[in-house]
Write a protein that holds these residues in place. Structure first.
Motif, PDB file in Angstrom:
ATOM      1  N   ASP A 126       0.834  -1.193   0.000  1.00  0.00           N
ATOM      2  CA  ASP A 126       0.000   0.000   0.000  1.00  0.00           C
ATOM      3  C   ASP A 126       0.873   1.249   0.000  1.00  0.00           C
ATOM      4  OD1 ASP A 126      -2.278  -1.523   0.008  1.00  0.00           O
ATOM      5  OD2 ASP A 126      -2.863  -1.043   2.053  1.00  0.00           O
ATOM      6  N   ILE A 127       0.315   2.319  -0.527  1.00  0.00           N
ATOM      7  CA  ILE A 127       0.978   3.616  -0.581  1.00  0.00           C
ATOM      8  C   ILE A 127       0.216   4.572   0.319  1.00  0.00           C
ATOM      9  CG2 ILE A 127       1.548   5.575  -2.086  1.00  0.00           C
ATOM     10  CD1 ILE A 127       1.765   3.513  -4.372  1.00  0.00           C
ATOM     11  N   PHE A 128       0.942   5.429   1.045  1.00  0.00           N
ATOM     12  CA  PHE A 128       0.328   6.436   1.910  1.00  0.00           C
ATOM     13  C   PHE A 128       0.796   7.813   1.464  1.00  0.00           C
ATOM     14  CE2 PHE A 128       0.131   9.296   5.489  1.00  0.00           C
ATOM     15  CZ  PHE A 128      -1.144   9.067   5.976  1.00  0.00           C
ATOM     16  N   LEU A 129      -0.162   8.731   1.262  1.00  0.00           N
ATOM     17  CA  LEU A 129       0.146  10.128   0.949  1.00  0.00           C
ATOM     18  C   LEU A 129      -0.351  10.980   2.109  1.00  0.00           C
ATOM     19  CD1 LEU A 129      -1.169  10.348  -2.741  1.00  0.00           C
ATOM     20  CD2 LEU A 129       1.171  10.015  -2.009  1.00  0.00           C
ATOM     21  N   GLY A 130       0.504  11.855   2.641  1.00  0.00           N
ATOM     22  CA  GLY A 130       0.126  12.756   3.723  1.00  0.00           C
ATOM     23  C   GLY A 130       0.158  14.193   3.245  1.00  0.00           C
ATOM     24  N   THR A 131      -0.735  15.037   3.797  1.00  0.00           N
ATOM     25  CA  THR A 131      -0.802  16.427   3.359  1.00  0.00           C
ATOM     26  C   THR A 131      -0.482  17.395   4.496  1.00  0.00           C
ATOM     27  OG1 THR A 131      -3.130  16.908   3.874  1.00  0.00           O
ATOM     28  CG2 THR A 131      -2.677  15.754   1.796  1.00  0.00           C
ATOM     29  N   ILE A 166       4.637  18.904   8.527  1.00  0.00           N
ATOM     30  CA  ILE A 166       5.755  19.095   7.597  1.00  0.00           C
ATOM     31  C   ILE A 166       6.216  17.782   6.973  1.00  0.00           C
ATOM     32  CG2 ILE A 166       6.603  21.191   8.685  1.00  0.00           C
ATOM     33  CD1 ILE A 166       8.900  19.287   9.790  1.00  0.00           C
ATOM     34  N   GLY A 167       5.766  16.657   7.531  1.00  0.00           N
ATOM     35  CA  GLY A 167       6.169  15.393   6.953  1.00  0.00           C
ATOM     36  C   GLY A 167       5.568  14.208   7.669  1.00  0.00           C
ATOM     37  N   VAL A 168       5.534  13.091   6.972  1.00  0.00           N
ATOM     38  CA  VAL A 168       5.135  11.803   7.547  1.00  0.00           C
ATOM     39  C   VAL A 168       6.190  10.791   7.134  1.00  0.00           C
ATOM     40  CG1 VAL A 168       2.650  12.221   7.667  1.00  0.00           C
ATOM     41  CG2 VAL A 168       3.615  11.307   5.576  1.00  0.00           C
ATOM     42  N   ARG A 169       6.619   9.981   8.082  1.00  0.00           N
ATOM     43  CA  ARG A 169       7.627   8.952   7.811  1.00  0.00           C
ATOM     44  C   ARG A 169       7.252   7.701   8.604  1.00  0.00           C
ATOM     45  NH1 ARG A 169       9.398  13.280   6.253  1.00  0.00           N
ATOM     46  NH2 ARG A 169      11.435  14.020   5.716  1.00  0.00           N
ATOM     47  N   GLN A 170       7.630   6.551   8.076  1.00  0.00           N
ATOM     48  CA  GLN A 170       7.462   5.310   8.827  1.00  0.00           C
ATOM     49  C   GLN A 170       8.647   5.132   9.753  1.00  0.00           C
ATOM     50  OE1 GLN A 170       5.600   1.824   6.578  1.00  0.00           O
ATOM     51  NE2 GLN A 170       6.770   2.944   5.053  1.00  0.00           N
ATOM     52  N   MET A 171       8.408   4.493  10.884  1.00  0.00           N
ATOM     53  CA  MET A 171       9.518   4.227  11.795  1.00  0.00           C
ATOM     54  C   MET A 171       9.223   3.003  12.645  1.00  0.00           C
ATOM     55  SD  MET A 171       9.170   7.082  14.804  1.00  0.00           S
ATOM     56  CE  MET A 171      10.439   6.297  15.768  1.00  0.00           C
ATOM     57  N   ARG A 172      10.313   2.441  13.174  1.00  0.00           N
ATOM     58  CA  ARG A 172      10.213   1.341  14.129  1.00  0.00           C
ATOM     59  C   ARG A 172      10.257   1.926  15.537  1.00  0.00           C
ATOM     60  NH1 ARG A 172      14.739  -0.168  11.330  1.00  0.00           N
ATOM     61  NH2 ARG A 172      15.887  -0.025  13.283  1.00  0.00           N
ATOM     62  N   ASN A 173       9.784   1.175  16.492  1.00  0.00           N
ATOM     63  CA  ASN A 173       9.776   1.599  17.889  1.00  0.00           C
ATOM     64  C   ASN A 173      11.184   1.808  18.442  1.00  0.00           C
ATOM     65  OD1 ASN A 173       8.542   2.179  20.392  1.00  0.00           O
ATOM     66  ND2 ASN A 173       8.973   0.105  21.084  1.00  0.00           N
ATOM     67  N   ASP A 174      12.184   1.100  17.898  1.00  0.00           N
ATOM     68  CA  ASP A 174      13.540   1.188  18.445  1.00  0.00           C
ATOM     69  C   ASP A 174      14.401   2.253  17.756  1.00  0.00           C
ATOM     70  OD1 ASP A 174      13.830  -0.072  16.019  1.00  0.00           O
ATOM     71  OD2 ASP A 174      15.216  -1.600  16.749  1.00  0.00           O
ATOM     72  N   GLU A 215       4.826   7.451   1.446  1.00  0.00           N
ATOM     73  CA  GLU A 215       5.468   6.274   2.017  1.00  0.00           C
ATOM     74  C   GLU A 215       4.873   5.020   1.398  1.00  0.00           C
ATOM     75  OE1 GLU A 215       7.879   5.880   4.692  1.00  0.00           O
ATOM     76  OE2 GLU A 215       8.247   7.976   4.198  1.00  0.00           O
ATOM     77  N   VAL A 216       5.728   4.053   1.102  1.00  0.00           N
ATOM     78  CA  VAL A 216       5.283   2.716   0.737  1.00  0.00           C
ATOM     79  C   VAL A 216       5.232   1.957   2.060  1.00  0.00           C
ATOM     80  CG1 VAL A 216       5.773   0.618  -0.552  1.00  0.00           C
ATOM     81  CG2 VAL A 216       6.330   2.853  -1.542  1.00  0.00           C
ATOM     82  N   LEU A 217       4.022   1.601   2.486  1.00  0.00           N
ATOM     83  CA  LEU A 217       3.828   1.057   3.829  1.00  0.00           C
ATOM     84  C   LEU A 217       4.421  -0.335   4.005  1.00  0.00           C
ATOM     85  CD1 LEU A 217       0.212   2.321   4.512  1.00  0.00           C
ATOM     86  CD2 LEU A 217       2.370   3.347   5.225  1.00  0.00           C
ATOM     87  N   ILE A 218       5.086  -0.511   5.129  1.00  0.00           N
ATOM     88  CA  ILE A 218       5.685  -1.789   5.503  1.00  0.00           C
ATOM     89  C   ILE A 218       4.956  -2.284   6.751  1.00  0.00           C
ATOM     90  CG2 ILE A 218       7.791  -2.947   6.267  1.00  0.00           C
ATOM     91  CD1 ILE A 218       9.336  -0.670   4.785  1.00  0.00           C
ATOM     92  N   PRO A 219       4.367  -3.480   6.706  1.00  0.00           N
ATOM     93  CA  PRO A 219       3.636  -3.990   7.874  1.00  0.00           C
ATOM     94  C   PRO A 219       4.504  -3.984   9.134  1.00  0.00           C
ATOM     95  CG  PRO A 219       3.269  -5.399   5.971  1.00  0.00           C
ATOM     96  CD  PRO A 219       4.341  -4.425   5.588  1.00  0.00           C
ATOM     97  N   GLY A 220       3.905  -3.617  10.252  1.00  0.00           N
ATOM     98  CA  GLY A 220       4.602  -3.621  11.532  1.00  0.00           C
ATOM     99  C   GLY A 220       5.242  -2.297  11.905  1.00  0.00           C
ATOM    100  N   LEU A 221       5.325  -1.359  10.967  1.00  0.00           N
ATOM    101  CA  LEU A 221       5.897  -0.048  11.279  1.00  0.00           C
ATOM    102  C   LEU A 221       4.789   0.920  11.673  1.00  0.00           C
ATOM    103  CD1 LEU A 221       8.628   0.430   8.523  1.00  0.00           C
ATOM    104  CD2 LEU A 221       8.830  -0.572  10.791  1.00  0.00           C
ATOM    105  N   ASP A 242      -0.400   3.792  14.511  1.00  0.00           N
ATOM    106  CA  ASP A 242      -0.360   2.476  13.885  1.00  0.00           C
ATOM    107  C   ASP A 242      -0.923   2.593  12.470  1.00  0.00           C
ATOM    108  OD1 ASP A 242      -1.026  -0.169  13.011  1.00  0.00           O
ATOM    109  OD2 ASP A 242      -1.040  -0.822  15.097  1.00  0.00           O
ATOM    110  N   ILE A 243      -0.215   2.077  11.483  1.00  0.00           N
ATOM    111  CA  ILE A 243      -0.672   2.223  10.091  1.00  0.00           C
ATOM    112  C   ILE A 243      -1.996   1.500   9.842  1.00  0.00           C
ATOM    113  CG2 ILE A 243       1.602   2.660   9.107  1.00  0.00           C
ATOM    114  CD1 ILE A 243       1.664  -0.225   8.137  1.00  0.00           C
TER     115      ILE A 243
END
Length: 170
Positions: free
Chosen positions: A1-6, A92-100, A44-50, A65-66
């Motif tokens: 899936d793809i995510f677009l943020g505004t 100003i932005g959206v990014r995927q990240m891990r908890n660590d 962002e191209v969504l990655i499960p678990g991020l 949570d995505i």
């Protein structure tokens, strides 16, 4: 899936199969319908678990949570990604990240801080977020990025030798 943020706090999630192949000279396809004065600030191209990290220009942010973003059809209005007020400013932005991971934040004045990602609350879509950085009166966040967490064992302790002056030109 793809995510677009505004910039005005909306976001849309859709499957990449909805984006048809086009030639190099084409204008592409519409990903999200924008309101007046809105613009896309992140893809962002969504990655499960991020988780999805959203940060505003007034120093607020949150992790979401995505899975809170249901998949929709491309070119729709999307869902609220972050509730915006004059207090927290524009996204100003959206990014995927891990908890660590840590988060590096840079202001327009050139200040930079690094905070642990786990210190940022994981909260719902339709919320304002929490303060990530204290800003001066007219200061704004310019950029941010998730970075790998650094432990005390990984920080170099040896002294860096001074750089020799360049030889004089004759």
């Amino acid at each position: 899936d793809i995510f677009l943020g505004t910039k005005l706090g909306m976001g849309i999630r859709f499957n990449e199969a909805q984006v048809r192949d086009t030639g190099r000279a084409s204008v592409g396809v519409k990903g999200i319908s924008l309101d007046d004065n809105d613009e896309v600030i992140g893809v962002e191209v969504l990655i499960p678990g991020l988780e999805l990290l959203a940060v505003t220009n007034r120093g607020y942010g949150k992790r979401t949570d995505i899975n809170e973003f249901r998949s929709q059809g491309r070119a729709g209005k999307g869902l609220i990604t972050m509730k915006l007020t004059p207090k927290n400013g524009d996204v100003i932005g959206v990014r995927q990240m891990r908890n660590d991971q840590d988060i590096m934040i840079i202001t327009e004045a050139g200040r930079m801080i690094r905070i642990p990602g786990r210190s940022v609350s994981v909260i719902g879509r339709n919320t304002q977020g929490v303060r990530l950085i204290n800003l001066e009166e007219n200061e704004k966040v310019a950029s941010f990025s998730p970075v790998e967490e650094t432990t005390a064992d990984e920080i170099p302790t040896e002294e860096i030798p001074p750089i020799d002056a360049p030889p004089e030109l004759n």
